[in-house]
Every structure is written in C-alpha cells, then in structure tokens.
Design an enzyme around this catalytic site. Structure first.
Site, mmCIF file in Angstrom:
data_model
loop_
_atom_site.group_PDB
_atom_site.id
_atom_site.type_symbol
_atom_site.label_atom_id
_atom_site.label_comp_id
_atom_site.label_asym_id
_atom_site.label_seq_id
_atom_site.Cartn_x
_atom_site.Cartn_y
_atom_site.Cartn_z
ATOM 1 N N SER A 152 1.092 -1.329 0.053
ATOM 2 C CA SER A 152 -0.091 0.108 0.292
ATOM 3 C C SER A 152 0.584 1.623 -0.069
ATOM 4 O O SER A 152 1.980 1.061 0.008
ATOM 5 C CB SER A 152 -1.186 -0.102 1.258
ATOM 6 O OG SER A 152 -0.410 0.832 1.797
ATOM 7 N N LYS A 153 -0.118 2.010 -0.772
ATOM 8 C CA LYS A 153 1.217 3.583 -0.838
ATOM 9 C C LYS A 153 1.566 4.073 0.862
ATOM 10 O O LYS A 153 2.360 5.311 0.380
ATOM 11 C CB LYS A 153 0.610 4.588 -1.806
ATOM 12 C CG LYS A 153 -0.709 4.902 -1.564
ATOM 13 C CD LYS A 153 -1.158 5.466 -2.232
ATOM 14 C CE LYS A 153 -2.545 5.908 -3.047
ATOM 15 N NZ LYS A 153 -3.179 6.607 -4.370
ATOM 16 N N ARG A 154 0.636 4.074 1.933
ATOM 17 C CA ARG A 154 0.513 4.505 2.985
ATOM 18 C C ARG A 154 1.871 3.681 3.470
ATOM 19 O O ARG A 154 2.289 4.893 3.870
ATOM 20 C CB ARG A 154 -0.710 4.072 3.793
ATOM 21 C CG ARG A 154 -1.106 5.443 3.164
ATOM 22 C CD ARG A 154 -2.803 5.474 4.387
ATOM 23 N NE ARG A 154 -3.601 4.201 3.903
ATOM 24 C CZ ARG A 154 -3.967 2.696 4.042
ATOM 25 N NH1 ARG A 154 -3.406 2.383 4.809
ATOM 26 N NH2 ARG A 154 -4.117 2.588 3.165
#
Ligand code: GLU
Length: 454
Positions: free
Chosen positions: A232-234
């Site tokens: 995930s980009k987080r």
C-alpha cells in the site's frame, strides 16, 4: 489480432503493481506482434492530477513501454469518450437491458431491512423515464468467467444485484466506461489486477449485452510486503519513480517485476527482457500473492550494475556526480565503485571525498575511529606520506609499519586514516583512494584531522 491495454487511473504516484501489470500486457503484445493500448482512466476529475498522468507516461517509458515501439498505441483519455459511454447506456436502455431507478440507499434499506443487501429490483418494471440507470442482471444461473490465471470462476447470478451504470446526473460509471472503451478499442485480452475480478462477471454481462464476445480475462495476483500485507502506498515504498530516483536500473526493475507472480522456469531469475518476453505465458502466472522483496530487488540491481560494461557504468553514474567533479578522476576509481554499489545513488557518497575540499565527516564514523591512539597513528602516517613511494602497495606497507610501531594491526590502524581521508568508516579500498587523491591533499587531510583532535 492481439490487442491488450493498460488502463491506469491517474490518482497518485505510479505503483510498482501497475508497472507489473503493464509489463505482463507488454510481453503479450510484443510476443504476439500485437498492440498495447495505454488508456488513462481519468473520469474521476476530483482525484486526478495532470502530473500523475505525466508520471505514468514517463515511468512507463523508463521501463521500456512507449511510443518508440510499434506495439504501443495511445495514450487515450477515457474522459474523451463520454459520448460513447452514454450511447452504449442508451442502447442498453432501448434494448430493455437497463432501466431507470430513483431509489435512494435509504429506500432500499427501508425495504430490505439491511444496509448490506444489494438492490432489490424495485424499479425494474416501473417504466420510469429518469433517474440512475441500472443494468438488469439475470435472476438465475451462474456467470462463468474463464480466467487465464484464476481458471474457471463461477458467480451465482442471484447474488449479483442490478448494478448502476449511469448515475442520476447522467455520468457513466467506471464499470460501464471501462467496458465500452475496451469494446471500442477492440481489446482482445484484459490483463489486470486481481482486485478487479469481482467486477468481471458484471463486465462480462455488459460485453454480451452490447453484442460482443467478452475478451480473454487474466487477473494477476496481488503484491504483498514481508508481513504478507497488500502493498500500500501508505505503508510501503511503492512508487516506481522512487526506485528510479534512487538509482535502480530499469532493466533490473523490469526483470524483478516480471518475477512477481511469474518465472521463466529452470530456476533462472536474472534474465533480460528480450529472453523473458517470448517465454511469458498468462497460464503460468501464479494465483498466490507475490512477495515484493525489496532486499532481493536491491541484490538484483547490484548484479545488473556489476554486469554493465565499464563505459556504460560510467555513463549511468553521471547524474549522481556533481557537474563540477572531474570525470577523468572518477574514471580512475570507477571499477572499484562498480563492485561496491547496489544502487547508483550510493555512488555519490563513495567518491565525493575525491572532489570536495574537505571530506564530509560523518560524526558517528569520526567518533568510532578517533579513539585514543588515533593521533599517534595519524602523526606517524603523515610523516611517511611525505616521502613514501606513491602506489597502493607502498602506501599500505607504510601504514602497516606505523601501526606495528604502536602495537596495532593494519585493520585498526586504517580506521582513523580512512576517516581523515574520506570522512567515513566504509568506502572504497583505502590505499587506492589515497593514491587517486594525491600526496598533497592526502597529507593535508591527515594533518587537518590531527589538528581537529587537538
Ligand atoms: N482504471 C482501473 C484501475 O486503475 C483499471 C481497470 C482495468 O484495468 O480494467 O484500477
């Protein structure tokens, strides 16, 4: 004619998962002499940004997918085809395959008694002339998706609600726009992320309702991190650009990405695109989640760097060297650097000491190396540096002798000298570094360190 497409939404940085899907599509297009269509799905105006469109195009070009190839077509922008999307919806309405509905979510909830219940078909036969458009799904039977990766996947029609294809304000939904574009662009294979598998039975019904044979479907496995969480980009470093900016080589990146869910067999992993591309088969793609192992990617990159011809390596390092740094000096140490870096951004810190007036002192390195006794070593070595014959072997012997006189082995005696010369405790082989730096500058650095020690 094989026509595949890559259809990213420009809602953020370009993700390594997107790059993997793009490469799988690219392999199919190239090996079949077909076409890869780039379609930017930009209908969500609130979440799209032009720089992300640019990011997608430049990141694709970086991994070799661009208009330079005859297999590439586009980019097309989904927003330009809204008229076609509306016409398709109008046709479905005319054919009785879609109907207007004015129910709100609350209406449905009030009737079904549940938030999670799908639409109950209330407006199916009311003959309304406005509202949102819903697609009439079959009540019974199953919709079978034949997927090249997942195999035969059955979706019971009873569980499929009459889904919305056009909002009440007249704007078409993704699920419709995506199918209409694929039909208009004569797409033969839809190869995309597994998260879209649940849309597939609905989309297959739309293909058929619009009078077309559905494409070949292939849903490629999710990519997970070392904790088996979906990338995930987080949480994870997922932007292809960040790998590019750190000095990963595109050929290493391409090779590594192709292995996320697939392999050429024979335990071979390092393989150039030209060899890998013809071997790729959708049927051989795994269903299991693919682990994105950054350490392995780094190791791959190191291997690719070491395999570069010397001149190519030197050219690739250029962006990591300050324009004022003498390239002839860099060339003298290039071979040493090439065996020691895993990513090109590491080159800067390996060689900066050769070009700066003073090395960049890393405080932790300084503290570690400048223990009691360091001053004696530096003083003794400074004296030898004045007259020693200027080659690595003699430079080493001289330090060995200085160390011996103070009861220190070479390894220990090297530490303060290395920090004095380069600013760091690790780096290129010390005596080659001193040789290239030259007598005067080396002497000055050892003396400066001595002065600093007081
Ligand atoms: N625009 C969709 C996405 O970025 C792609 C859907 C598809 O490939 O069909 O997830």
């Amino acid at each position: 004619m094989t026509r595949v497409r890559f259809a990213p939404s420009p809602t953020g940085m370009f993700h390594v998962g997107g790059a993997r899907s793009a490469l799988f599509n690219w392999a199919i297009a190239e090996q079949s002499g077909g076409t890869f269509v780039l379609r930017i799905e930009d209908t969500d105006a609130a979440r799209n940004r032009p720089e992300w469109v640019e990011g997608i195009i430049s990141a694709l070009a970086w991994i070799g997918i661009s208009g330079d190839s005859p297999h590439f077509e586009g980019p097309y922008f989904q927003s330009a085809y809204e008229q076609q999307h509306r016409e398709a919806a109008a046709k479905l309405l005319k054919d009785g395959k879609a109907y207007y509905c004015t129910c709100t979510r609350d209406d449905v909830k009030a009737r079904t008694g549940s938030e999670h219940q799908g639409y109950d078909g209330y407006c199916r036969d009311r003959g309304l002339t406005e509202g949102a458009l819903r697609f009439r799904t079959p009540d019974e039977g199953v919709t079978v998706v034949e997927d090249k990766v997942r195999g035969r996947v059955e979706f019971p029609n009873a569980a499929m609600e009459d889904f919305v294809i056009v909002r009440g304000d007249g704007s078409p939904l993704f699920i419709l726009a995506n199918v209409v574009d694929d039909i208009e662009m004569r797409i033969s294979h839809v190869i995309r992320a597994e998260e879209h598998l649940s849309n597939t039975p609905k989309q297959q019904l739309l293909w058929q309702a619009l009078g077309h044979e559905p494409p070949v479907w292939a849903h490629v496995p999710v990519i997970v991190n070392e904790k088996r969480q979906k990338l995930s980009k987080r949480r994870d470093k997922v932007a292809l650009e960040s790998y590019r900016d750190e000095g990963y080589l595109p050929e290493a990146m391409v090779n590594y990405l192709m292995l996320l869910g697939w392999g050429p067999g024979d335990d071979r992993e390092i393989m150039p695109w030209s060899e890998m591309m013809p071997l790729f088969r959708l049927e051989d793609v795994n269903q299991a989640p693919a682990f994105f192992d950054e350490k392995k990617l780094r190791a791959f990159n190191g291997e690719y760097i070491r395999a570069l011809p010397r001149e190519v390596f030197i050219a690739r390092c250029d962006p990591w060297l300050d324009p004022s740094w003498d390239r002839a000096v860099f060339a003298r140490v290039a071979d040493l650097v090439q065996t020691r870096v895993a990513v090109l951004s590491e080159v800067t810190a390996q060689v900066d000491f050769l070009f700066l007036d003073e090395p960049v002192f890393d405080q932790a390195s300084w503290d570690k190396a400048m223990k009691p006794g360091a001053a004696e070593i530096l003083a003794g070595y400074a004296e030898r540096l004045e007259t020693v014959s200027w080659d690595p072997e003699s430079l080493k012997t001289a330090l060995e002798e200085v160390g011996l006189a103070h009861g220190l082995k070479l390894g220990k005696a090297q530490a303060p000298v290395r920090v004095a010369i380069t600013g760091r405790t690790v780096g290129l082989p010390l005596f080659e570094s001193i040789e290239v730096l030259g007598r005067e500058r080396s002497l000055a650095r050892v003396r400066a360190a001595l002065a600093k020690l007081g």
